[in-house]
Design a protein around this motif. Sequence first.
Motif, PDB file in Angstrom:
ATOM      1  N   PRO A   1      21.886 -81.331 -41.568  1.00  0.00           N
ATOM      2  CA  PRO A   1      22.079 -80.686 -42.762  1.00  0.00           C
ATOM      3  C   PRO A   1      20.873 -79.981 -43.488  1.00  0.00           C
ATOM      4  CG  PRO A   1      23.313 -82.639 -42.723  1.00  0.00           C
ATOM      5  CD  PRO A   1      22.382 -82.740 -41.550  1.00  0.00           C
ATOM      6  N   ALA A   2      19.823 -80.583 -43.347  1.00  0.00           N
ATOM      7  CA  ALA A   2      18.445 -80.097 -44.214  1.00  0.00           C
ATOM      8  C   ALA A   2      18.058 -78.866 -43.310  1.00  0.00           C
ATOM      9  CB  ALA A   2      17.471 -81.077 -44.052  1.00  0.00           C
ATOM     10  N   THR A   3      18.214 -78.877 -41.821  1.00  0.00           N
ATOM     11  CA  THR A   3      17.866 -77.617 -41.417  1.00  0.00           C
ATOM     12  C   THR A   3      18.707 -76.471 -41.330  1.00  0.00           C
ATOM     13  OG1 THR A   3      16.625 -79.183 -39.493  1.00  0.00           O
ATOM     14  CG2 THR A   3      17.504 -76.967 -38.707  1.00  0.00           C
ATOM     15  N   GLU A   4      20.256 -76.982 -41.382  1.00  0.00           N
ATOM     16  CA  GLU A   4      21.143 -75.801 -41.457  1.00  0.00           C
ATOM     17  C   GLU A   4      20.953 -75.211 -42.912  1.00  0.00           C
ATOM     18  OE1 GLU A   4      24.132 -73.499 -40.462  1.00  0.00           O
ATOM     19  OE2 GLU A   4      23.370 -75.210 -39.055  1.00  0.00           O
ATOM     20  N   GLU A   5      20.698 -75.881 -44.150  1.00  0.00           N
ATOM     21  CA  GLU A   5      20.432 -75.402 -45.217  1.00  0.00           C
ATOM     22  C   GLU A   5      19.272 -74.354 -45.084  1.00  0.00           C
ATOM     23  OE1 GLU A   5      19.570 -76.666 -49.805  1.00  0.00           O
ATOM     24  OE2 GLU A   5      19.785 -78.153 -48.529  1.00  0.00           O
ATOM     25  N   TYR A   6      18.115 -74.804 -44.406  1.00  0.00           N
ATOM     26  CA  TYR A   6      16.829 -73.885 -44.532  1.00  0.00           C
ATOM     27  C   TYR A   6      17.310 -72.660 -43.559  1.00  0.00           C
ATOM     28  CZ  TYR A   6      12.038 -72.831 -43.752  1.00  0.00           C
ATOM     29  OH  TYR A   6      10.618 -72.327 -43.734  1.00  0.00           O
ATOM     30  N   LEU A   7      17.983 -72.756 -42.497  1.00  0.00           N
ATOM     31  CA  LEU A   7      18.173 -71.686 -41.746  1.00  0.00           C
ATOM     32  C   LEU A   7      19.173 -70.686 -42.663  1.00  0.00           C
ATOM     33  CD1 LEU A   7      19.152 -73.370 -38.171  1.00  0.00           C
ATOM     34  CD2 LEU A   7      17.316 -71.675 -38.654  1.00  0.00           C
ATOM     35  N   ASN A   8      20.266 -71.388 -43.235  1.00  0.00           N
ATOM     36  CA  ASN A   8      20.809 -70.583 -44.362  1.00  0.00           C
ATOM     37  C   ASN A   8      20.199 -69.493 -45.272  1.00  0.00           C
ATOM     38  OD1 ASN A   8      23.409 -71.158 -43.079  1.00  0.00           O
ATOM     39  ND2 ASN A   8      23.858 -72.914 -44.538  1.00  0.00           N
TER      40      ASN A   8
ATOM     41  N   LEU B   1      16.990 -68.742 -44.824  1.00  0.00           N
ATOM     42  CA  LEU B   1      16.086 -67.850 -44.106  1.00  0.00           C
ATOM     43  C   LEU B   1      17.053 -66.531 -43.532  1.00  0.00           C
ATOM     44  CD1 LEU B   1      13.898 -70.016 -41.752  1.00  0.00           C
ATOM     45  CD2 LEU B   1      13.150 -68.636 -43.388  1.00  0.00           C
ATOM     46  N   ARG B   2      18.321 -66.735 -43.305  1.00  0.00           N
ATOM     47  CA  ARG B   2      19.150 -65.695 -42.797  1.00  0.00           C
ATOM     48  C   ARG B   2      19.792 -65.038 -44.375  1.00  0.00           C
ATOM     49  NH1 ARG B   2      20.946 -69.461 -38.586  1.00  0.00           N
ATOM     50  NH2 ARG B   2      22.357 -70.327 -40.083  1.00  0.00           N
ATOM     51  N   ARG B   3      19.583 -65.508 -45.375  1.00  0.00           N
ATOM     52  CA  ARG B   3      20.166 -65.195 -46.667  1.00  0.00           C
ATOM     53  C   ARG B   3      21.507 -65.209 -46.659  1.00  0.00           C
ATOM     54  NH1 ARG B   3      14.945 -64.923 -48.269  1.00  0.00           N
ATOM     55  NH2 ARG B   3      13.826 -63.843 -46.976  1.00  0.00           N
ATOM     56  N   ASP B   4      22.247 -66.122 -46.146  1.00  0.00           N
ATOM     57  CA  ASP B   4      23.450 -66.735 -46.154  1.00  0.00           C
ATOM     58  C   ASP B   4      23.884 -67.346 -47.376  1.00  0.00           C
ATOM     59  OD1 ASP B   4      24.104 -65.556 -43.661  1.00  0.00           O
ATOM     60  OD2 ASP B   4      23.651 -67.426 -42.503  1.00  0.00           O
ATOM     61  N   THR B   5      22.818 -67.883 -47.861  1.00  0.00           N
ATOM     62  CA  THR B   5      22.789 -68.700 -49.247  1.00  0.00           C
ATOM     63  C   THR B   5      21.546 -68.186 -49.964  1.00  0.00           C
ATOM     64  OG1 THR B   5      23.626 -70.574 -48.244  1.00  0.00           O
ATOM     65  CG2 THR B   5      22.588 -70.834 -50.250  1.00  0.00           C
ATOM     66  N   VAL B   6      21.761 -67.760 -51.309  1.00  0.00           N
ATOM     67  CA  VAL B   6      20.866 -67.529 -52.249  1.00  0.00           C
ATOM     68  C   VAL B   6      21.069 -67.965 -53.481  1.00  0.00           C
ATOM     69  CG1 VAL B   6      20.155 -65.256 -50.689  1.00  0.00           C
ATOM     70  CG2 VAL B   6      21.758 -65.040 -52.784  1.00  0.00           C
TER      71      VAL B   6
ATOM     72  N   ASN C   1      12.725 -59.347 -43.164  1.00  0.00           N
ATOM     73  CA  ASN C   1      11.502 -59.446 -43.461  1.00  0.00           C
ATOM     74  C   ASN C   1      10.578 -59.254 -42.125  1.00  0.00           C
ATOM     75  OD1 ASN C   1       8.806 -59.824 -44.545  1.00  0.00           O
ATOM     76  ND2 ASN C   1       9.534 -61.599 -45.484  1.00  0.00           N
ATOM     77  N   PRO C   2       9.985 -58.203 -41.995  1.00  0.00           N
ATOM     78  CA  PRO C   2       9.122 -58.108 -40.956  1.00  0.00           C
ATOM     79  C   PRO C   2       7.745 -59.070 -40.842  1.00  0.00           C
ATOM     80  CG  PRO C   2       8.882 -56.252 -42.243  1.00  0.00           C
ATOM     81  CD  PRO C   2       9.898 -56.900 -42.849  1.00  0.00           C
ATOM     82  N   TYR C   3       7.400 -59.497 -41.994  1.00  0.00           N
ATOM     83  CA  TYR C   3       6.332 -60.467 -42.021  1.00  0.00           C
ATOM     84  C   TYR C   3       6.864 -61.777 -41.755  1.00  0.00           C
ATOM     85  CZ  TYR C   3       3.972 -56.199 -44.328  1.00  0.00           C
ATOM     86  OH  TYR C   3       3.661 -55.070 -44.412  1.00  0.00           O
ATOM     87  N   SER C   4       7.761 -62.157 -41.583  1.00  0.00           N
ATOM     88  CA  SER C   4       8.339 -63.492 -41.412  1.00  0.00           C
ATOM     89  C   SER C   4       8.757 -63.900 -39.974  1.00  0.00           C
ATOM     90  CB  SER C   4       9.567 -63.904 -42.532  1.00  0.00           C
ATOM     91  OG  SER C   4      10.119 -65.178 -42.202  1.00  0.00           O
ATOM     92  N   ILE C   5       7.954 -64.680 -39.410  1.00  0.00           N
ATOM     93  CA  ILE C   5       8.421 -65.247 -38.039  1.00  0.00           C
ATOM     94  C   ILE C   5       9.605 -66.219 -38.263  1.00  0.00           C
ATOM     95  CG2 ILE C   5       6.855 -67.021 -38.021  1.00  0.00           C
ATOM     96  CD1 ILE C   5       6.459 -66.499 -34.959  1.00  0.00           C
ATOM     97  N   GLU C   6       9.697 -66.916 -39.072  1.00  0.00           N
ATOM     98  CA  GLU C   6      10.705 -68.107 -39.362  1.00  0.00           C
ATOM     99  C   GLU C   6      11.955 -67.356 -39.652  1.00  0.00           C
ATOM    100  OE1 GLU C   6       7.094 -69.315 -41.821  1.00  0.00           O
ATOM    101  OE2 GLU C   6       8.110 -67.544 -41.444  1.00  0.00           O
ATOM    102  N   GLU C   7      12.062 -66.355 -40.511  1.00  0.00           N
ATOM    103  CA  GLU C   7      13.306 -65.429 -40.543  1.00  0.00           C
ATOM    104  C   GLU C   7      13.964 -64.868 -39.103  1.00  0.00           C
ATOM    105  OE1 GLU C   7      15.358 -61.921 -43.071  1.00  0.00           O
ATOM    106  OE2 GLU C   7      13.496 -62.954 -43.999  1.00  0.00           O
ATOM    107  N   TYR C   8      12.833 -64.266 -38.230  1.00  0.00           N
ATOM    108  CA  TYR C   8      13.013 -63.818 -37.056  1.00  0.00           C
ATOM    109  C   TYR C   8      13.968 -65.020 -36.035  1.00  0.00           C
ATOM    110  CZ  TYR C   8      12.813 -61.593 -32.428  1.00  0.00           C
ATOM    111  OH  TYR C   8      12.989 -61.161 -31.063  1.00  0.00           O
ATOM    112  N   ILE C   9      13.130 -66.173 -36.075  1.00  0.00           N
ATOM    113  CA  ILE C   9      13.620 -67.199 -35.254  1.00  0.00           C
ATOM    114  C   ILE C   9      15.013 -67.750 -35.765  1.00  0.00           C
ATOM    115  CG2 ILE C   9      13.218 -69.599 -34.852  1.00  0.00           C
ATOM    116  CD1 ILE C   9      10.388 -69.155 -34.792  1.00  0.00           C
ATOM    117  N   ALA C  10      15.367 -67.754 -37.082  1.00  0.00           N
ATOM    118  CA  ALA C  10      16.579 -68.151 -37.718  1.00  0.00           C
ATOM    119  C   ALA C  10      17.703 -67.423 -37.367  1.00  0.00           C
ATOM    120  CB  ALA C  10      16.431 -68.109 -39.225  1.00  0.00           C
TER     121      ALA C  10
END
Length: 648
Positions: free
Chosen positions: A26-33, A35-40, A169-178
């Motif tokens: 759940p913690a990872t899923e929330e973080y991924l959401n 990063l993908r802006r599925d949740t703001v 966001n081109p500056y975020s590797i985390e967002e690209y991975i997500a």
Amino acid sequence: MNTLTTMSLKEQAGHLLLNAHPGSDPATEEYLNRLRRDTVDKPVIYVGTGTCGLVAGAKGTLRAIRQYLTEKSIDAEIIEVGCIGLCIHEPMVDIQLPGKRRIAFSCITENKVEPLLDEILNYEVPAENLLGQYSHPNHEAWDGVRLLGEMPYFRLQNRLVLRNCGIINPYSIEEYIARGGYRSLVRVLRNYAPDKVCDIIEESGLRGRGGGGFPTGRKWKTALNTQDDERYLICNGDESDPGAFMDRAIFEGDPHKLIEGTAIAAYAVNAKKAYIYVRAEYSIAVDRLRQAIQQANDAGLLGYNILNSGYNLQIHIREGAGAFVCGEETALISSIEGKRGTPRPKPPFPSIRGLFGKPTVVNNVETLANVPAIIENGPSWFNSIGTSTSKGTKVFALAGRIAITGLAEVNMGTSLKDLIYIIAGGVRDGKQLKAIQLGGPSGSCLPEKSLDVLIDYEALLEAGTIMGSGGLVVMDEDTCMVDIAKFFTDFLQRESCGKCIPCREGSRRMHEIMENITRRPVNESGHETLERFKGVMQLENLADVIKDTSLCGLGQTAPNPLLSALKYFREEFEEHIFDRKCRAGVCKDLKVYYIDVEKCTGCTACAKKCPTTAIIGSPRVPHFIIEDKCIGCGICFDVCKFVAVFVK
């Protein structure tokens, strides 16, 4: 959640790569959401700060947004993104409110920021500058707002290479991975030997997007199977064609996709070093690439023993001086080696003997950007898109006299007609299409009757042009094809490296003849007239000689714009040569000015300003222009208050 945010970038990247899928904790899923802006949980404002956006005023827009949020004490996140492709609508601003879909607005200059945010932050959609909303199954739609995907511009596109541009966001590797980034690299390093990767790319049917269309997998195999102790991979991002900006958009909008594709290609040819060659003028692209490479190194996706696979890779950026000839692979290699960027004879080809004398693969930016998706979805998926000989999609930079300028990515096999009239919105101001320039300066001008030609390497070649890197310029009825041919011959003779005589001298002579065609023969003697006609008669033959005897691709293709213009628009050349007339009124030296005696009041304003006393007449009596004395400067046209002067 707290544990993830306190991890080092390397630990976080490793965790996300292992768990970036449904069913993770759940913690990872929330973080991924997030990063993908599925949740703001607060407003997110996206501002296009690619080169096209900044030129249109995005820096002022960004400043105004920050000032507004500060003054109103509003907690919101601002994200700078690349270009989504709608360059004509820059500066673009997207806004995503909690629970609602992301919504896009065009041409938001500094003065439009306050009224826009006043309404949208209160959940009211202003009609002015509204483009549309993004589709998302879990977000509430805005009432009465069309989907961006329903716009004619996007409806026929298949965005594989440009999928993330203007979105993430081109500056975020985390967002690209997500969003699935670097999974293809992980799969390759853990499951495939280099030769297997080459097989996958060959089976996919991917061909070089730099213009030549050579099978990518075959090129990789040649380098891999050439016995040597070291190999290199070069990404050619020189992009020196006038009107081409596809590579820049990828650099600025999705740099990690290019880095992932470069890393996979380097592994496939067993290269330990890779170079990304970028034009020095692309300062934003270079900055974002440098940051992305550093992030990939920090995440353990580049460098020593990547993901414990035993594979090492260093990626370096080399900034070029902007020479057109450096788009040719051997000239590019010379430039990276620190030498003057001049081509060398082939064979041997770079895949056998290239950078520092070692086997080297040179691939275009778009070619490498396709690689991660092919590994992710399989070669059959990519092979199913396009035509029998040209697979996948192609990105085009749309420029010229069209309603919508920008970037478009379409399936191979799409017609030029659909690209121009549906995606690009047709010719601007309802005018008649005259010609399409494909393939950059080395390409050809096709007439309107070629609109049904499909985007396919062989089909375009049969029609008399080349795909090129993807620059497409549309010309309307007000374009002079002789002037266009002269422009390209001037550009190519200036960009010639001068190494071989046919290109150096031939292109210069070709341009001299074009200058003579568009120049008024004032005080021209009979001998000079004879010389001019002699040059014109030899023009086609000269172009063929340059094409057959030049050393590299630049010289061999330099006559293409002229030859195609002669083939399809010969009557315009004949008018310029024999009648000394430019039907489009573009060639300044061939403009003939007349005075309408019924409109002329004899105010003498034109006569006083004429630099050659070509205008005669008495005050308050209609004036006349002596044609032999007129130099076509147009001053009389500019100063006449009674619209009595006209061009014929």
